[in-house]
Design a protein around this motif. Sequence first.
Motif, mmCIF file in Angstrom:
data_model
loop_
_atom_site.group_PDB
_atom_site.id
_atom_site.type_symbol
_atom_site.label_atom_id
_atom_site.label_comp_id
_atom_site.label_asym_id
_atom_site.label_seq_id
_atom_site.Cartn_x
_atom_site.Cartn_y
_atom_site.Cartn_z
ATOM 1 N N GLY A 1 -66.378 -16.318 25.480
ATOM 2 C CA GLY A 1 -67.063 -17.565 25.144
ATOM 3 C C GLY A 1 -66.354 -18.808 25.645
ATOM 4 N N ALA A 2 -65.253 -18.623 26.369
ATOM 5 C CA ALA A 2 -64.527 -19.792 26.899
ATOM 6 C C ALA A 2 -65.199 -20.212 28.196
ATOM 7 N N THR A 3 -66.336 -20.887 28.042
ATOM 8 C CA THR A 3 -67.132 -21.231 29.217
ATOM 9 C C THR A 3 -66.854 -22.665 29.691
ATOM 10 N N ASP A 4 -66.218 -23.487 28.828
ATOM 11 C CA ASP A 4 -65.977 -24.884 29.201
ATOM 12 C C ASP A 4 -64.751 -25.083 30.059
ATOM 13 N N VAL A 5 -63.768 -24.241 29.882
ATOM 14 C CA VAL A 5 -62.502 -24.431 30.583
ATOM 15 C C VAL A 5 -62.682 -24.243 32.086
ATOM 16 N N LYS A 6 -62.114 -25.177 32.863
ATOM 17 C CA LYS A 6 -62.193 -25.075 34.331
ATOM 18 C C LYS A 6 -61.184 -24.013 34.773
ATOM 19 N N ILE A 7 -61.658 -23.049 35.543
ATOM 20 C CA ILE A 7 -60.777 -21.991 36.031
ATOM 21 C C ILE A 7 -60.744 -22.042 37.554
ATOM 22 N N VAL A 8 -59.527 -22.169 38.077
ATOM 23 C CA VAL A 8 -59.312 -22.234 39.524
ATOM 24 C C VAL A 8 -58.536 -20.996 39.950
ATOM 25 N N GLY A 9 -59.115 -20.219 40.843
ATOM 26 C CA GLY A 9 -58.404 -19.059 41.381
ATOM 27 C C GLY A 9 -57.585 -19.484 42.596
ATOM 28 N N VAL A 10 -56.358 -18.951 42.696
ATOM 29 C CA VAL A 10 -55.526 -19.216 43.866
ATOM 30 C C VAL A 10 -55.011 -17.873 44.389
ATOM 31 N N SER A 11 -54.958 -17.756 45.714
ATOM 32 C CA SER A 11 -54.470 -16.497 46.270
ATOM 33 C C SER A 11 -54.108 -16.659 47.733
ATOM 34 N N ALA A 12 -53.140 -15.850 48.162
ATOM 35 C CA ALA A 12 -52.791 -15.791 49.578
ATOM 36 C C ALA A 12 -53.746 -14.843 50.312
ATOM 37 N N ASP A 13 -54.588 -14.144 49.554
ATOM 38 C CA ASP A 13 -55.586 -13.235 50.116
ATOM 39 C C ASP A 13 -56.810 -14.055 50.522
ATOM 40 N N ASP A 14 -57.067 -14.099 51.823
ATOM 41 C CA ASP A 14 -58.173 -14.918 52.322
ATOM 42 C C ASP A 14 -59.531 -14.447 51.812
ATOM 43 N N ASN A 15 -59.608 -13.181 51.376
ATOM 44 C CA ASN A 15 -60.883 -12.620 50.918
ATOM 45 C C ASN A 15 -61.052 -12.689 49.409
ATOM 46 N N ALA A 16 -60.224 -13.504 48.770
ATOM 47 C CA ALA A 16 -60.218 -13.521 47.308
ATOM 48 C C ALA A 16 -61.334 -14.330 46.686
ATOM 49 N N MET A 17 -61.965 -15.194 47.456
ATOM 50 C CA MET A 17 -62.948 -16.125 46.881
ATOM 51 C C MET A 17 -64.064 -15.399 46.139
ATOM 52 N N GLU A 18 -64.629 -14.383 46.772
ATOM 53 C CA GLU A 18 -65.754 -13.683 46.147
ATOM 54 C C GLU A 18 -65.352 -13.049 44.826
ATOM 55 N N ALA A 19 -64.166 -12.435 44.809
ATOM 56 C CA ALA A 19 -63.697 -11.785 43.579
ATOM 57 C C ALA A 19 -63.565 -12.802 42.452
ATOM 58 N N PHE A 20 -63.028 -13.961 42.762
ATOM 59 C CA PHE A 20 -62.858 -14.983 41.735
ATOM 60 C C PHE A 20 -64.190 -15.555 41.274
ATOM 61 N N MET A 21 -65.031 -15.916 42.228
ATOM 62 C CA MET A 21 -66.276 -16.596 41.861
ATOM 63 C C MET A 21 -67.212 -15.659 41.105
#
Lengths: 125, 140
Positions: free
Chosen positions: A75-95
């Motif tokens: 239920g923690a839907t308000d908190v802004k979550i930013v994924g960071v990674s050295a893996d260039d293909n990480a965006m999809e996994a995070f989003m």
Amino acid sequence: MASSLKALLVEDTAVDRMVLSFMLRKFHCEVILAKNGKEDVDMFLEGNKFDIVVCDKDMPIMTGPEAIKKIRAMGATDVKIVGVSADDNAMEAFMSAGADDFVPKPMRLEVLGPMIQEVINMKNN
Amino acid sequence: MAAAALRAQLNALLANMFTTGMVDEQFQQLQSLQEDGGSASGFVAEVATLFIDDADRIIADIAALLDQPVVDFDKVDAHVHQLKGSSSSVGAQKVKLACMHFRQFYEAKSKEGCLMALALVRSEFCDVRNKFQTMMQLEQ
């Protein structure tokens, strides 16, 4: 830029923890540290509230995306979550896990600054 | 006078590290973080020390994995990825590039290729470690 944001930094690598926490403190954030996704989730289970979570992807015990899914499901839907990674293909996994943004490492101040400002603006409105 | 000479040596060392591509703009960002923050003197040295200790351990762990009769390439991947991340965060460009070069060999599950790639990583790491250590001595 002054802020009283509470930031949770989830990062297993000591170098990255040091650099990222220094950057967050540069924007006057109070920084709480977690070393893996499970510690991240535990912070929320203990009732802690954060304005922003900066989270690495590949960590022992529980990955960043796994932790983010659990946090959003709690239920923690308000908190802004930013994924960071050295893996260039990480965006999809995070989003797809529910992150709001993805930043490839290394994090830059000129990228972090506007994100912090966005959270401040939302908090003030 | 001695302080000025040391400062000149330090500046020459840093300039060399940038022009040879040993460090990139991320290292410059760490330096400016240190300069901007009043109580942040020693930040770059602290990060460099942490990186040196971390990278030393990771490289030793990779070597140990490659020394096994059956290599766990997934673990090699994880370690190289971690080193790529921390070298990128500290601005150690050549180490980062060596880690990126490593990928093709553990993806191909080539032990021989991995050993060659590890030798390159180790060589680039030793170079930047020596420069960081000299930098920290001059800063003292």
